[in-house]
Scaffold this motif. Structure first.
Motif, PDB file in Angstrom:
ATOM      1  N   LEU A 154     -34.703 -23.282   4.830  1.00  0.00           N
ATOM      2  CA  LEU A 154     -34.679 -22.165   5.780  1.00  0.00           C
ATOM      3  C   LEU A 154     -34.116 -22.515   7.164  1.00  0.00           C
ATOM      4  O   LEU A 154     -33.282 -21.763   7.697  1.00  0.00           O
ATOM      5  CB  LEU A 154     -36.081 -21.555   5.930  1.00  0.00           C
ATOM      6  N   PRO A 155     -34.511 -23.648   7.795  1.00  0.00           N
ATOM      7  CA  PRO A 155     -33.992 -23.910   9.140  1.00  0.00           C
ATOM      8  C   PRO A 155     -32.481 -24.125   9.184  1.00  0.00           C
ATOM      9  O   PRO A 155     -31.876 -24.028  10.260  1.00  0.00           O
ATOM     10  CB  PRO A 155     -34.731 -25.195   9.555  1.00  0.00           C
ATOM     11  N   PHE A 156     -31.880 -24.399   8.033  1.00  0.00           N
ATOM     12  CA  PHE A 156     -30.453 -24.701   7.992  1.00  0.00           C
ATOM     13  C   PHE A 156     -29.632 -23.506   7.499  1.00  0.00           C
ATOM     14  O   PHE A 156     -28.663 -23.105   8.132  1.00  0.00           O
ATOM     15  CB  PHE A 156     -30.224 -25.924   7.096  1.00  0.00           C
ATOM     16  N   VAL A 157     -30.045 -22.906   6.397  1.00  0.00           N
ATOM     17  CA  VAL A 157     -29.315 -21.762   5.841  1.00  0.00           C
ATOM     18  C   VAL A 157     -29.632 -20.482   6.613  1.00  0.00           C
ATOM     19  O   VAL A 157     -28.753 -19.656   6.857  1.00  0.00           O
ATOM     20  CB  VAL A 157     -29.658 -21.588   4.345  1.00  0.00           C
ATOM     21  N   HIS A 158     -30.886 -20.338   7.021  1.00  0.00           N
ATOM     22  CA  HIS A 158     -31.338 -19.101   7.690  1.00  0.00           C
ATOM     23  C   HIS A 158     -31.738 -19.386   9.140  1.00  0.00           C
ATOM     24  O   HIS A 158     -32.743 -18.862   9.633  1.00  0.00           O
ATOM     25  CB  HIS A 158     -32.520 -18.510   6.927  1.00  0.00           C
ATOM     26  N   TYR A 159     -30.953 -20.194   9.818  1.00  0.00           N
ATOM     27  CA  TYR A 159     -31.274 -20.661  11.167  1.00  0.00           C
ATOM     28  C   TYR A 159     -31.444 -19.533  12.181  1.00  0.00           C
ATOM     29  O   TYR A 159     -32.173 -19.677  13.166  1.00  0.00           O
ATOM     30  CB  TYR A 159     -30.179 -21.618  11.647  1.00  0.00           C
ATOM     31  N   ASN A 160     -30.774 -18.384  11.936  1.00  0.00           N
ATOM     32  CA  ASN A 160     -30.850 -17.278  12.899  1.00  0.00           C
ATOM     33  C   ASN A 160     -31.625 -16.078  12.367  1.00  0.00           C
ATOM     34  O   ASN A 160     -31.621 -15.010  12.970  1.00  0.00           O
ATOM     35  CB  ASN A 160     -29.450 -16.836  13.322  1.00  0.00           C
ATOM     36  N   THR A 161     -32.297 -16.244  11.222  1.00  0.00           N
ATOM     37  CA  THR A 161     -33.089 -15.148  10.648  1.00  0.00           C
ATOM     38  C   THR A 161     -34.494 -15.661  10.326  1.00  0.00           C
ATOM     39  O   THR A 161     -35.266 -15.934  11.249  1.00  0.00           O
ATOM     40  CB  THR A 161     -32.400 -14.573   9.388  1.00  0.00           C
ATOM     41  N   TYR A 272     -28.648  -9.387   4.161  1.00  0.00           N
ATOM     42  CA  TYR A 272     -28.027 -10.393   5.015  1.00  0.00           C
ATOM     43  C   TYR A 272     -28.605 -11.779   4.728  1.00  0.00           C
ATOM     44  O   TYR A 272     -27.870 -12.771   4.611  1.00  0.00           O
ATOM     45  CB  TYR A 272     -28.226 -10.023   6.479  1.00  0.00           C
ATOM     46  N   VAL A 273     -29.920 -11.856   4.604  1.00  0.00           N
ATOM     47  CA  VAL A 273     -30.577 -13.126   4.285  1.00  0.00           C
ATOM     48  C   VAL A 273     -30.122 -13.631   2.917  1.00  0.00           C
ATOM     49  O   VAL A 273     -29.827 -14.826   2.734  1.00  0.00           O
ATOM     50  CB  VAL A 273     -32.111 -12.960   4.321  1.00  0.00           C
ATOM     51  N   LEU A 274     -30.041 -12.724   1.950  1.00  0.00           N
ATOM     52  CA  LEU A 274     -29.591 -13.099   0.609  1.00  0.00           C
ATOM     53  C   LEU A 274     -28.167 -13.649   0.648  1.00  0.00           C
ATOM     54  O   LEU A 274     -27.843 -14.623  -0.040  1.00  0.00           O
ATOM     55  CB  LEU A 274     -29.668 -11.879  -0.313  1.00  0.00           C
ATOM     56  N   HIS A 275     -27.318 -13.064   1.448  1.00  0.00           N
ATOM     57  CA  HIS A 275     -25.933 -13.514   1.538  1.00  0.00           C
ATOM     58  C   HIS A 275     -25.805 -14.852   2.267  1.00  0.00           C
ATOM     59  O   HIS A 275     -24.863 -15.604   2.022  1.00  0.00           O
ATOM     60  CB  HIS A 275     -25.081 -12.442   2.202  1.00  0.00           C
ATOM     61  N   GLN A 276     -26.758 -15.151   3.156  1.00  0.00           N
ATOM     62  CA  GLN A 276     -26.788 -16.492   3.730  1.00  0.00           C
ATOM     63  C   GLN A 276     -27.034 -17.525   2.636  1.00  0.00           C
ATOM     64  O   GLN A 276     -26.422 -18.601   2.632  1.00  0.00           O
ATOM     65  CB  GLN A 276     -27.883 -16.586   4.797  1.00  0.00           C
ATOM     66  N   ASP A 277     -27.937 -17.207   1.707  1.00  0.00           N
ATOM     67  CA  ASP A 277     -28.175 -18.084   0.557  1.00  0.00           C
ATOM     68  C   ASP A 277     -26.925 -18.202  -0.307  1.00  0.00           C
ATOM     69  O   ASP A 277     -26.530 -19.297  -0.721  1.00  0.00           O
ATOM     70  CB  ASP A 277     -29.327 -17.551  -0.300  1.00  0.00           C
ATOM     71  N   ARG A 278     -26.318 -17.055  -0.599  1.00  0.00           N
ATOM     72  CA  ARG A 278     -25.174 -17.032  -1.516  1.00  0.00           C
ATOM     73  C   ARG A 278     -24.045 -17.928  -1.027  1.00  0.00           C
ATOM     74  O   ARG A 278     -23.406 -18.626  -1.835  1.00  0.00           O
ATOM     75  CB  ARG A 278     -24.677 -15.599  -1.678  1.00  0.00           C
ATOM     76  N   ARG A 279     -23.794 -17.917   0.269  1.00  0.00           N
ATOM     77  CA  ARG A 279     -22.710 -18.716   0.839  1.00  0.00           C
ATOM     78  C   ARG A 279     -22.819 -20.191   0.425  1.00  0.00           C
ATOM     79  O   ARG A 279     -21.817 -20.855   0.146  1.00  0.00           O
ATOM     80  CB  ARG A 279     -22.743 -18.587   2.362  1.00  0.00           C
TER      81      ARG A 279
END
Length: 321
Positions: A154-161, A272-279
């Motif tokens: 989470l702190p790396f992929v979702h750093y801004n969410t 948006y969160v899901l697409h952060q994962d997908r990337r």
């Protein structure tokens, strides 16, 4: 086992739906009572796709010669033979055991006949209002599942969410094993100030607000609060493609119409969160056996223990490469 493969709202009454799951072409339809039926999408006569046909009196009609099959795969009408003729028993389509509940459609895979209904989360406490999104990722089923069991990306992929705060140190992780096919993870991550991670035995789960619940082979829940849950299921199309369904359940106002509006308003954030994962996940090799895990990957290791002993699922996925 039962495998969640479709959302109920994808299957409309009176209209067949052809999809690929586990590398198999399947056709689903509802009979006159609304009950879901499923067959291999293949007419045994000349192998046309049944999904291109129609639903007639609760049966599926082949688009090529009008043969009609019921949910058990038995041919009930052959127009060329006339209504007075006996139907040949060798002309049988292949039936797929199917179950519908909680707005989800499951199929049965493997040997034997299903004896119980599919499992679902028993902590929902009447939560029924939800909004849903779905999309296909070009990744294997394990990669899609394991991303949601990963407690320290989470702190790396979702750093801004959802990962804001820099809580990179993983305590535990604390895992409660329900049985051989289900477990609950209590994430407890902290900012690294030089302290050593706590062992699982040092963590009190009653003090933790959130948890993740996984039911094998492909159901996942994120307990956000008493009135809010995120539920996902991962439908394997074949060995390298997975359709991901994400639902936001809410009961925060007690008024279903308002809660429904709130779920719709919040779904773009979840997307948006899901697409952060997908990337990131789309860059992974699908061969999970090449990974080198660490202690924080314990939930992933538990999932793999279940997956690697599931001979039937692995056989189907391997055949669909």
């Amino acid at each position: 086992m039962w495998l969640a493969v479709l959302s109920s709202n994808e299957l409309r009454k009176g209209k067949p739906l052809g999809v690929r799951r586990l590398g198999l072409d399947l056709v689903f339809w509802r009979d006159e009572s609304g009950k879901v039926n499923a067959l291999l999408d293949n007419c045994p006569h000349r192998h046309a796709k049944l999904s291109l046909g129609k639903v007639i009196d609760g049966n599926i009609q082949c688009p090529y010669h009008g043969f009609e099959f019921n949910g058990s795969g038995n041919v009930v009408k052959i127009p060329a033979l006339g209504s007075a003729s006996e139907m040949p028993k060798y002309l049988k389509a292949f039936p797929i055991p199917v179950h519908e509940d909680y707005g989800i459609i499951w199929i049965w895979y493997g040997d034997g006949n299903p004896s119980d209904s599919p499992r679902f989360f028993n902590d929902m406490r009447g939560l029924t209002v939800y909004s849903e999104i779905s999309e296909v990722w070009g990744v294997s089923l394990p990669r899609a599942v394991e991303n949601q069991l990963d407690v320290f990306h989470l702190p790396f992929v979702h750093y801004n969410t959802i990962g804001r705060g820099g809580r990179t140190l993983v305590n535990g992780p604390l895992v409660k094993i329900i049985d051989e096919y289900s477990f609950i993870v209590y994430p407890f991550n902290e900012v690294d100030r030089g302290q050593r991670p706590l062992r699982s035995s040092q963590i009190d789960a009653s003090l933790l607000r959130n948890y993740l619940w996984f039911i094998y082979p492909n159901l996942w829940e994120n307990y956000v609060s008493e009135g809010m849950r995120i539920v996902a299921f991962f439908a394997p199309i074949n060995a390298t493609n997975t359709k991901i369904y994400v639902r936001l359940y809410m009961d925060v106002t007690g008024i279903k119409m308002i809660d429904k509006i709130l779920t719709k308003l919040l779904m773009p954030f979840n997307a948006y969160v899901l697409h952060q994962d997908r990337r990131v996940v789309l860059t992974q090799d699908n061969d999970v056996k090449r990974d080198k895990l660490i202690h924080a990957d314990y939930p992933i290791a538990l999932y793999r223990r279940m997956l690697f002993k599931d001979v039937e699922l692995n056989k189907l996925l391997s055949a669909s490469r």
